[in-house]
Design an enzyme around this catalytic site. Structure first.
Site, PDB file in Angstrom:
ATOM      1  N   ASP A  77       0.825  -1.210   0.000  1.00 36.81           N
ATOM      2  CA  ASP A  77       0.000   0.000   0.000  1.00 36.81           C
ATOM      3  C   ASP A  77       0.868   1.272   0.000  1.00 36.81           C
ATOM      4  O   ASP A  77       1.896   1.314   0.685  1.00 36.81           O
ATOM      5  CB  ASP A  77      -0.861  -0.061   1.283  1.00 36.81           C
ATOM      6  CG  ASP A  77      -1.958   0.962   1.312  1.00 36.81           C
ATOM      7  OD1 ASP A  77      -2.451   1.352   0.242  1.00 36.81           O
ATOM      8  OD2 ASP A  77      -2.343   1.366   2.437  1.00 36.81           O
ATOM      9  N   THR A 226      -6.700   2.290  10.434  1.00 36.40           N
ATOM     10  CA  THR A 226      -6.773   2.839  11.796  1.00 36.40           C
ATOM     11  C   THR A 226      -7.761   2.073  12.676  1.00 36.40           C
ATOM     12  O   THR A 226      -7.475   1.811  13.853  1.00 36.40           O
ATOM     13  CB  THR A 226      -7.174   4.329  11.729  1.00 36.40           C
ATOM     14  OG1 THR A 226      -6.236   4.995  10.875  1.00 36.40           O
ATOM     15  CG2 THR A 226      -7.154   4.985  13.093  1.00 36.40           C
TER      16      THR A 226
END
Ligand code: 13P
Length: 278
Positions: A77, A226
């Protein structure tokens, strides 16, 4: 990756791309996917490599993917350095992202084409991004959000041949400071101009309704980081606070469960459950 996203396109659902940083998170995420019979993407961002070094972490991700009872793609990513992207490809990642979104569209296209040529040699997929999210991928630094311009999305698609494109439509990495307001017109317009799956970054904190709306408008890969890190940290904190005789292996199990629950919750919203059993 290509197959997972094409199947999602056909079935009109979203595939979760879950950022992971250690073995507990990997095992928790895979057990959620297996229980729900859901396809899944495991990913790690370049910015996280100081904590999860690629030569050590890549074999773990690939072993987890290869041993899973459901299809799991392994994605690199937010690659910004070609040397890191090349390393990920050599280690066997089936997909990489080149994030050149901070540059002009011309430079973005130039770098994306370079990564596409590198990935083609490994048969791996490439994701690129148009427009800029209002925060860095670790959610730490704010920047000015630049919404994707659908005309630039089309240019990138036509001039690079990438496999998927990430958009900036009001989404942000990390915790949202106020409720996100997603621009579905940009998403819709982009969708009409390209024939590849679209990607939503900044999944943590987006409402279930907005997720479903994004999927309705053509988002097929949804990045969540997150929320998993917080779930694991919270589970660990609760365990250490309340256990009378804290034990490392029970702590490890608790962290695994934290990741499992968060991943499972998102998969159910994305509608990917049951899609790996047909
Ligand atoms: P969040 O941390 O906001 O879930 O974003 C994840 C992401 O987009 C990783 O690329």
């Amino acid at each position: 990756m290509k197959e997972l996203l094409l199947a999602a396109e056909k079935g009109k659902y979203g595939v979760g791309a879950f950022s992971v940083a250690n073995m507990e998170m990997v095992l928790g995420a895979v057990s959620a996917a297996e229980e729900l019979c859901s396809p899944m993407i495991l990913q790690v961002a370049q910015v996280r490599l100081p904590h999860s070094p690629l030569p050590v972490f890549a074999p773990l991700l690939l072993a987890a993917a290869n041993n899973a009872k459901v299809p799991v793609a392994v994605h690199f990513d937010h690659g910004t350095e070609l040397s890191c992207i090349e390393q990920a490809l050599q280690l066997g990642f089936t997909s990489v992202m080149i994030d050149a979104s901070k540059y002009s569209i011309e430079e973005n296209i130039r770098l994306t084409r370079q990564v596409k040529a590198m990935a083609d040699k490994h048969g791996a997929a490439v994701e690129a991004e148009v427009g800029q999210l209002g925060s860095t991928e670790d959610g730490k630094a704010d920047g000015e959000a630049m919404y994707s311009d659908p005309k630039e999305v089309r240019r990138l698609y036509e001039e690079t041949g990438v496999d998927s494109i990430a958009l900036s439509i009001g989404n942000a990495h990390g915790l949202y400071k106020k409720e996100p307001k997603l621009n579905f017109e940009i998403l819709q317009a982009s969708k009409e101009l390209v024939a590849v799956p679209l990607v939503l970054h900044g999944g943590s904190g987006i409402s279930d309704e907005d997720f479903r709306n994004c999927i309705r408008h053509g988002i097929r890969k949804i990045n969540v980081a997150t929320a998993t890190f917080l779930a694991v940290e919270q589970a660990a904190r609760d365990y250490v606070t309340h256990a009378q005789h804290p034990d490392y292996f029970l702590l490890s199990e608790t962290m695994r469960l934290g990741a499992y629950e968060n991943v499972k919750r998102h998969m159910l919203v994305f509608g990917s459950d049951g899609k790996a059993c047909v």
